[in-house]
Design a protein around this motif. Structure first.
Motif, PDB file in Angstrom:
ATOM      1  N   LYS A   6     -90.000  55.845  17.963  1.00 17.00           N
ATOM      2  CA  LYS A   6     -89.886  57.246  18.371  1.00 17.00           C
ATOM      3  C   LYS A   6     -89.701  58.108  17.138  1.00 17.00           C
ATOM      4  CE  LYS A   6     -87.976  57.017  23.036  1.00 17.00           C
ATOM      5  NZ  LYS A   6     -86.705  56.977  23.767  1.00 17.00           N
ATOM      6  N   ASN A   7     -90.670  58.928  16.861  1.00 15.22           N
ATOM      7  CA  ASN A   7     -90.626  59.895  15.747  1.00 15.22           C
ATOM      8  C   ASN A   7     -90.137  59.270  14.453  1.00 15.22           C
ATOM      9  OD1 ASN A   7     -89.477  61.380  18.451  1.00 15.22           O
ATOM     10  ND2 ASN A   7     -91.125  62.490  17.434  1.00 15.22           N
ATOM     11  N   VAL A   8     -90.709  58.138  14.105  1.00 20.17           N
ATOM     12  CA  VAL A   8     -90.252  57.436  12.912  1.00 20.17           C
ATOM     13  C   VAL A   8     -90.877  58.036  11.652  1.00 20.17           C
ATOM     14  CG1 VAL A   8     -90.385  55.260  11.663  1.00 20.17           C
ATOM     15  CG2 VAL A   8     -89.724  55.276  14.072  1.00 20.17           C
ATOM     16  N   THR A   9     -90.006  58.355  10.717  1.00 16.36           N
ATOM     17  CA  THR A   9     -90.448  58.878   9.423  1.00 16.36           C
ATOM     18  C   THR A   9     -89.834  58.000   8.349  1.00 16.36           C
ATOM     19  OG1 THR A   9     -90.612  61.120  10.240  1.00 16.36           O
ATOM     20  CG2 THR A   9     -90.327  60.886   7.883  1.00 16.36           C
ATOM     21  N   ASP A  25     -93.540  60.871  11.175  1.00 19.35           N
ATOM     22  CA  ASP A  25     -93.347  61.163  12.587  1.00 19.35           C
ATOM     23  C   ASP A  25     -94.218  60.291  13.497  1.00 19.35           C
ATOM     24  OD1 ASP A  25     -92.180  62.473  14.701  1.00 19.35           O
ATOM     25  OD2 ASP A  25     -93.757  64.002  14.799  1.00 19.35           O
ATOM     26  N   SER A  27     -94.866  57.771  16.584  1.00 16.49           N
ATOM     27  CA  SER A  27     -94.368  57.286  17.866  1.00 16.49           C
ATOM     28  C   SER A  27     -95.420  56.358  18.444  1.00 16.49           C
ATOM     29  CB  SER A  27     -94.150  58.457  18.831  1.00 16.49           C
ATOM     30  OG  SER A  27     -93.172  59.326  18.303  1.00 16.49           O
ATOM     31  N   SER A  61     -85.797  58.704   9.318  1.00 14.93           N
ATOM     32  CA  SER A  61     -85.355  59.330  10.561  1.00 14.93           C
ATOM     33  C   SER A  61     -86.161  58.763  11.716  1.00 14.93           C
ATOM     34  CB  SER A  61     -85.508  60.852  10.486  1.00 14.93           C
ATOM     35  OG  SER A  61     -86.875  61.183  10.469  1.00 14.93           O
ATOM     36  N   GLY A  62     -85.674  58.964  12.933  1.00 19.23           N
ATOM     37  CA  GLY A  62     -86.346  58.408  14.104  1.00 19.23           C
ATOM     38  C   GLY A  62     -85.689  57.120  14.560  1.00 19.23           C
ATOM     39  N   THR A  63     -86.105  56.605  15.733  1.00 17.78           N
ATOM     40  CA  THR A  63     -85.489  55.406  16.295  1.00 17.78           C
ATOM     41  C   THR A  63     -86.536  54.336  16.571  1.00 17.78           C
ATOM     42  OG1 THR A  63     -85.226  56.953  18.112  1.00 17.78           O
ATOM     43  CG2 THR A  63     -83.305  55.630  17.530  1.00 17.78           C
ATOM     44  N   ASP A  70     -81.655  50.141  20.502  1.00 18.86           N
ATOM     45  CA  ASP A  70     -81.828  50.689  19.160  1.00 18.86           C
ATOM     46  C   ASP A  70     -81.505  49.602  18.130  1.00 18.86           C
ATOM     47  OD1 ASP A  70     -81.834  51.988  16.797  1.00 18.86           O
ATOM     48  OD2 ASP A  70     -80.474  53.604  17.389  1.00 18.86           O
TER      49      ASP A  70
END
Lengths: 321, 281, 267
Positions: A6-9, A25, A27, A61-63, A70
């Motif tokens: 999810k929205n991994v950066t 970002d 997903s 950032s992101g999960t 998680d």
């Protein structure tokens, strides 16, 4: 056994002059049992991406969720995750270290807490599934050929019984026969074990033949995520990214442009052959020896304009057969 | 006589036991005859372990024949007392880009060969400028090799050989560790050298797409040269190639399959254009 | 962490220091290191600080890079400081059990800290502004007289330069091997010392094998490019002192002169 990003950066050396945004970002959802290809040129972020799947890299950032949990939560057991999401790196030389093949493959299962005897059972099963011959179990991994080393490396991860197997460039450095053998073996694994396989490659030709889903990485983002056929239909955009569709795609498009009514979705040699044969049959091409019936028993050299026009008459449908 | 000529060349790898006695010998190259003309682009194909790299190392006198003879520019490699004279004539580019760059700055690496040859300083600079230009790496001359892509590193390695002004360049699987873009870059540089500078090129590879422009192709298997001819002659024998653990470009394979299904097109189609014009005349 | 070692990491920039002859920089660094041991008073260290600051500005290398090298020696620095504080006898300021802090100890620790820090920063300036090749060239030339007593100066210089080129490559490789083994469940962190040492085997074996392979390949590549030792070898960038080098030597002489004067006069 799903992985969800999810929205991994991910940023290398953040805050310095060398800052590189390796992933931007991202997903995506990876369900159970798929055979997935990940493609992209060097520096597209594909290697960084796969290292997020088994928590070797922590996203900036992101999960990342594995089965909805998680993986970077405080108490999460990431060692256990790594045995469920197996990652085989490009160079087997980076992981082989034991005196003999069998011990080397036992390394993973023993790290999971198995005894040597239990580990050997898993190791033998894995070695057998990658097509490694039993008489070579006691050989030193360093005296093996490139293809055999690769098999041992894959077995080393497979022996941990992962639910998801990720392979980074498994065919790099192998000769054509070795390459085909390894890919067939991987496809077989997918069938026999029913596990998710994620195959990272530069080669569209390799991937087209095997995967059901293709993720194209470009500049740290996902450029395409669809079936290979759908992705290859964007062959002009792929080219702009420095990637090329399989040679077959070019051939089929070129044939179509030149008036032979073929299926441009064909991506493998077998599909292309069928499609061209169909097109030739429906066009009653003089090129087909089979259909050279009584009226056209003439030699190869006897070709008339009329026949040529017929061969490539545009607008003819295959369904007209 | 050609620039590189081999007569009944054979080479054995020796395996020693703990006491230093020869335990077993392994034939790596067997009875190879070659005659490569100056200015040719020659490809040597073979699967891993077919003996092609061993053969390549003979051309640079890194290995000396166990039997038979190899001449580089009329010098017998096993009789020449100063091997570096041979190495200057036949430069060599290896597979792993990281393990052949000696300098820590691109231009210093390119200058390494000329330095060893004892070329005066001013000339070294000229050669370095010139070679970097030829492989299109001038913009990177002050960079560290560690920061370059694989394709760029291999071009630097090629420049390093070009700066020695060789008559012939032997490339031992230069693209095996590169991605498709890197491979294209390197091949383009090599072809340009061959065409513009008339440098003899001997390309060792197992990527079939890379040899379709060669003047001549040799196929090796088990230390023997088992096939030789133009790319078209070689690629028209799809089944024989498969036997030697090699394959053909997809377009050639497709054409071959179509022929087997009764489509009347010529054997040995090498490019998309050829197939399209054969099917859509 | 291992990537923080600045030694041998050239920082390209266009500065006077970058252009100086490596021999000048090497001798300059030696002079500076000697000076921080000759100086022993605050005014002295002020002069050294001024000199060092001047060099950092001249080098055009971001200050950040200079201090990176300090991270690697932080532990040694701390140990030195602590030992000096508690082990130097003298006027006791504070006491706790057998531990006592003395005035002399504090000043000694301060001095050692300054010396060590300046030593590292001073040599970092040299390595950051000089390519490893220039550095080894410089050393080779400076040490050439040792050839007469049969020291293989050229070979040593070549070994150093190759080592410097391969350090970053091997560090990167270490990282990759670690990841590959972690993916197989290896644990490099927990456990006692013996377990930890044992867990290094899966890392060290592939690393050594790779290093030997690289060494073998490199030796072959060097031979293929006509390398045959230092005889009859010319140089692409032969070392020649320029005007700026003579000016630098003048500055160095004055600087060392000041250091000696301070010492003699007891300032």
């Amino acid at each position: 056994m799903s992985i969800e990003l999810k929205n991994v950066t991910y940023t290398y050396s953040p805050g310095t002059a060398y800052e590189i945004h390796a992933l931007k970002d991202i997903s995506m959802y990876i369900p159970d049992g798929q055979f997935i290809g990940v493609i992209g040129h060097t520096g597209s972020g594909k290697s960084t991406l796969i290292q997020h799947f088994n928590a070797l890299i922590q996203p900036t950032s992101g999960t990342i969720l594995y089965n909805g949990e998680d993986v970077w939560a405080e108490k999460y057991d990431r060692r256990k995750l790594r045995s469920e999401v197996g990652l085989v790196f490009q160079y087997p030389e980076h992981q082989l270290f034991e005196n003999d093949v069998l011990s080397d493959v036992c390394f993973g299962p023993m790290n999971q807490g198995l005894t040597r005897e239990e580990a050997e059972v898993e190791a033998k099963k894995a070695l057998q599934q990658v097509g490694f011959k039993e008489k070579n179990y006691s050989k030193s991994p360093f005296e093996l050929s490139g293809g055999q080393k690769k098999r041992v490396a894959i077995a080393g991860v497979l022996a941990m019984n992962p639910k998801i197997l990720i392979l980074d460039e498994p065919t790099a450095g192998l000769d054509p026969k070795g390459r085909d053998d390894i890919l067939d073996q991987i496809a077989e694994l997918h069938k026999v074990r029913g596990i998710t396989i994620i195959l990272v490659s530069h080669s569209m030709e390799d991937i087209a033949k095997y995967v059901e889903r293709l993720i194209v990485m470009n500049n740290g983002g996902v450029a395409f995520d669809s079936t290979p056929k759908e992705v290859f239909s964007h062959y002009k955009e792929l080219e702009a990214m420095g990637l090329a569709a399989p040679q077959i795609t070019y051939i089929m498009h070129s044939l179509k442009e030149n008036g032979l009514d073929v299926d441009t979705d064909a991506t493998t040699v077998a599909e292309a052959k069928e499609s061209i044969l169909d097109a030739l049959k429906s066009g009653h091409s003089y090129l087909l020896r089979e259909v050279q019936t009584a009226e056209s028993t003439g030699s190869v050299g006897k070709r008339t304009d009329r026949e040529e026009n017929e061969t490539c008459k545009p607008g003819e449908r295959r369904s007209d057969r | 006589m050609g620039i590189i000529k081999a007569f009944k060349l054979g080479f054995d790898y020796l395996k020693y036991d703990d006491d230093g006695n020869v335990q077993e010998t392994q034939r790596a190259v067997n009875d190879v005859n070659l005659d490569i003309e100056a200015g040719e682009f020659v490809a040597i194909l073979g699967h891993n372990g077919s003996g092609k790299s061993t053969l390549a190392k003979h051309m640079n006198a890194l290995l000396l024949p166990s039997e038979g003879t190899l001449w580089v520019d009329d010098m017998d490699t096993s009789k020449e007392p100063e091997l570096w004279k041979i190495r200057q004539k036949a430069g060599m580019v290896f597979q792993n880009p990281d393990n052949q760059i000696i300098g820590t700055v691109v231009e210093e690496d390119v200058g390494f060969g000329p330095e060893n040859m004892g070329i005066p300083t001013d000339d070294i600079w000229k050669r370095v400028d010139d070679s970097l230009e030829k492989v299109g790496m001038t913009a990177y001359r002050h960079h560290s090799p560690n920061k370059l892509s694989g394709g760029q590193k291999q071009r630097v390695a090629i420049a390093g050989v070009v700066a020695m002004h060789p008559r012939c360049i032997v490339l031992d699987e230069p693209t095996a560790m590169l991605d498709p873009n890197g491979r294209k870059e390197v091949l383009k540089a090599v072809r340009e050298l061959n065409q513009a500078e008339n440098v003899t090129v001997i390309l060792i590879t197992h990527y079939m797409e890379e040899v379709i422009h060669a003047d001549k192709v040799y196929v090796m298997d088990g230390g023997d040269v088992v096939m030789q001819g133009t790319p078209r002659e070689i690629f028209s024998q799809v089944d024989t190639l498969k036997k030697y653990r090699l394959d053909v470009p997809q377009v050639t394979l497709l054409a071959h399959e179509l022929r087997l299904s009764g489509v009347d097109i010529p054997e040995g189609i090498l490019t998309t254009e050829e197939l399209v014009s054969a099917l859509c005349r | 962490m291992i990537r923080d070692i600045t030694l041998g990491q050239y920082y390209p920039a266009d500065s006077v220091l970058h252009k100086l002859d490596p021999r000048t920089k090497f001798l300059g660094t030696m002079a500076f290191i000697i000076s921080v041991f000759v100086f022993h008073t605050m005014p002295g260290y002020a002069v050294a600080t001024l000199f060092l600051a001047g060099m950092i500005i001249l080098s055009k290398v971001p200050v950040k890079f200079m201090f990176k090298g300090l991270k690697a020696i932080f532990l040694i620095l701390m140990i030195t400081v602590v030992f000096n504080i508690i082990l130097t006898p003298g006027e006791i300021l504070w006491k706790w059990g057998f531990l006592k802090v003395t005035k002399e100890g504090l000043s000694m620790a301060g001095r050692m800290a300054i010396r060590l820090t300046y030593l590292v920063i001073g040599s970092s300036i040299m390595t950051l502004t000089t390519t490893p090749n220039q550095l080894t060239d410089g050393l080779e030339r400076l040490l050439r007289p040792l050839n007469h007593i049969r020291v293989p100066v050229h070979e040593i210089a070549m070994i150093m330069s190759i080592a410097l080129r391969f350090i970053p490559i091997l560090l990167e490789e270490t990282d990759k091997i670690m990841k590959a083994q972690i993916a197989r469940g290896a644990d490099f962190e927990s456990g006692n010392l013996i377990q930890k040492a044992k867990s290094m085997v899966p890392l060290l074996v592939p690393l050594f094998i790779s290093a030997f392979r690289r060494a073998n390949d490199l030796a072959m590549a060097m031979e293929a490019r006509c390398y045959h030792g230092g005889d009859d070898r010319t140089q692409m960038k032969p070392l020649k002192y320029a005007g700026r080098d003579y000016v630098s030597f003048l500055i160095l002489v004055v600087y060392v002169g000041i250091a000696i004067a301070f010492r003699v006069l007891g300032i």
